[in-house]
Design an enzyme around this catalytic site. Sequence first.
Site, PDB file in Angstrom:
ATOM      1  N   PHE A   1       5.156  34.051  17.181  1.00 45.96           N
ATOM      2  CA  PHE A   1       3.994  34.554  17.910  1.00 45.96           C
ATOM      3  C   PHE A   1       3.268  35.587  17.064  1.00 45.96           C
ATOM      4  CE2 PHE A   1       6.993  37.833  18.876  1.00 45.96           C
ATOM      5  CZ  PHE A   1       6.279  38.971  19.195  1.00 45.96           C
TER       6      PHE A   1
ATOM      7  N   SER B   1      -0.529  49.035  16.514  1.00 45.14           N
ATOM      8  CA  SER B   1      -0.147  48.889  17.922  1.00 45.14           C
ATOM      9  C   SER B   1      -1.341  48.813  18.869  1.00 45.14           C
ATOM     10  CB  SER B   1       0.740  50.070  18.339  1.00 45.14           C
ATOM     11  OG  SER B   1       1.947  50.081  17.606  1.00 45.14           O
TER      12      SER B   1
ATOM     13  N   ILE C   1      29.621  58.470   5.670  1.00 45.56           N
ATOM     14  CA  ILE C   1      31.075  58.328   5.610  1.00 45.56           C
ATOM     15  C   ILE C   1      31.488  57.591   4.346  1.00 45.56           C
ATOM     16  CG2 ILE C   1      33.039  57.120   6.677  1.00 45.56           C
ATOM     17  CD1 ILE C   1      31.821  57.892   9.419  1.00 45.56           C
TER      18      ILE C   1
ATOM     19  N   GLU D   1       8.193  45.486  17.911  1.00 43.28           N
ATOM     20  CA  GLU D   1       7.878  45.436  19.346  1.00 43.28           C
ATOM     21  C   GLU D   1       7.410  46.785  19.884  1.00 43.28           C
ATOM     22  OE1 GLU D   1       9.137  41.316  19.706  1.00 43.28           O
ATOM     23  OE2 GLU D   1       9.451  42.935  18.326  1.00 43.28           O
TER      24      GLU D   1
END
Length: 401
Positions: free
Chosen positions: A127, A136, A353, A379
């Site tokens: 899409f 956006s 770590i 998104e």
Amino acid sequence: MARLAQTHGLTDVQQEILATVRDFVDKEIIPVATELEHRDEYPQQIVDGLKELGVFGLMIPEEYGGLGESLLTYALCVEEIARGWMSVSGIINTHFIVAYMLKQHGTQEQKDYFLPRMAAGETRGAFSMSEPGLGSDVSAITSKAVRDGDEYVLNGQKMWLTNGGTSTLVAVLVRSDEGHPEGTAPHKSMTTFLVEKEPGFGEVRPGLTIPGKIEKMGYKGVDTTELIMDGLRIPANRVLGGETGRGFYQMMDGVEVGRVNVAARGCGVAQRAFELGVQYAQQRHTFGKPIAQHQAIQFKLAEMATKVEAAHAMMVNAARKKDSGERNDLEAGMAKYLASEYCKEVVEDAFRIHGGYGFSKEYEIERLYREAPMLLIGEGTAEIQKMIIGRRLLEEYRFQG
């Protein structure tokens, strides 16, 4: 992990599906993901395996050849797949959103034609909303469709199209002023077109060009592309739902479930980062003992595990809310925001770590460190999610003074 990110109340069928996907991830994805990612190679063998499992038709109704499962089942499967390699979950997500939009908004003819092929994985969906200059701000779309008899002529440039090369069906959002006079609100003059094309790059049908893959920092393997329309002719019966001016609402519905999917991806990547961190902490020795026995590392592990658990719980809640038929934009926004932010933090702690070895391409955490940032923008950015959350909270808690 046996204790983290458990989901209570699942049916026997859901548990069986998840166990099958988890086994596939452990055997077929994790062992090859980093090598394929470093080569930026499309995971064809993995995709073929997921087709055989029926994952591409997971939420498509049984009458169209799918499994007819819930959004929750799908999200939990995505979580497992992203734990193996996030790019694979992206290949599935765009397909899933198009299938969902067809199921919810398509005409009967469109459902009968596309959904059985999508359930089998023969037709692969993508899409397209974004454009080079809008980010956006969907209302700023400039790509346009003009009616010409029984067809529409589409022109414009789209951006950030996941599966742009490998897909054979693209749901494209463009502006269409037909029947919408000048001054109509932008979101009421947009239409979604169902564009069929050949897979590959270059001119994939007359008037439609997929220039090539966009080179990315991470999220490799899956092809991300531009889409250029120059006199692209689309039959009027390929307007999603058969009515112009509904595209914005259709796309936002798809993106809403897509946000649950992105949250699930964040959960999966965070789970894998925790697994890698807790394993390495028990193997690496400093000052005469495993670093896992140092309080500073235990504090990191405690924070990481808590974030994994919290993100998973919010993702599950958002999926269940949507499955119940209730509005879930608040829950989906919260889940996407929290899961993506926590994913970034958990991955970074696992990276720390690992020390210097985390900077080596020989270690899996290096790949996760480059993949996690994509979830912060996919998104809708964190800032967009906060806007959605804030507006919905003001609706729910309106002051009656």
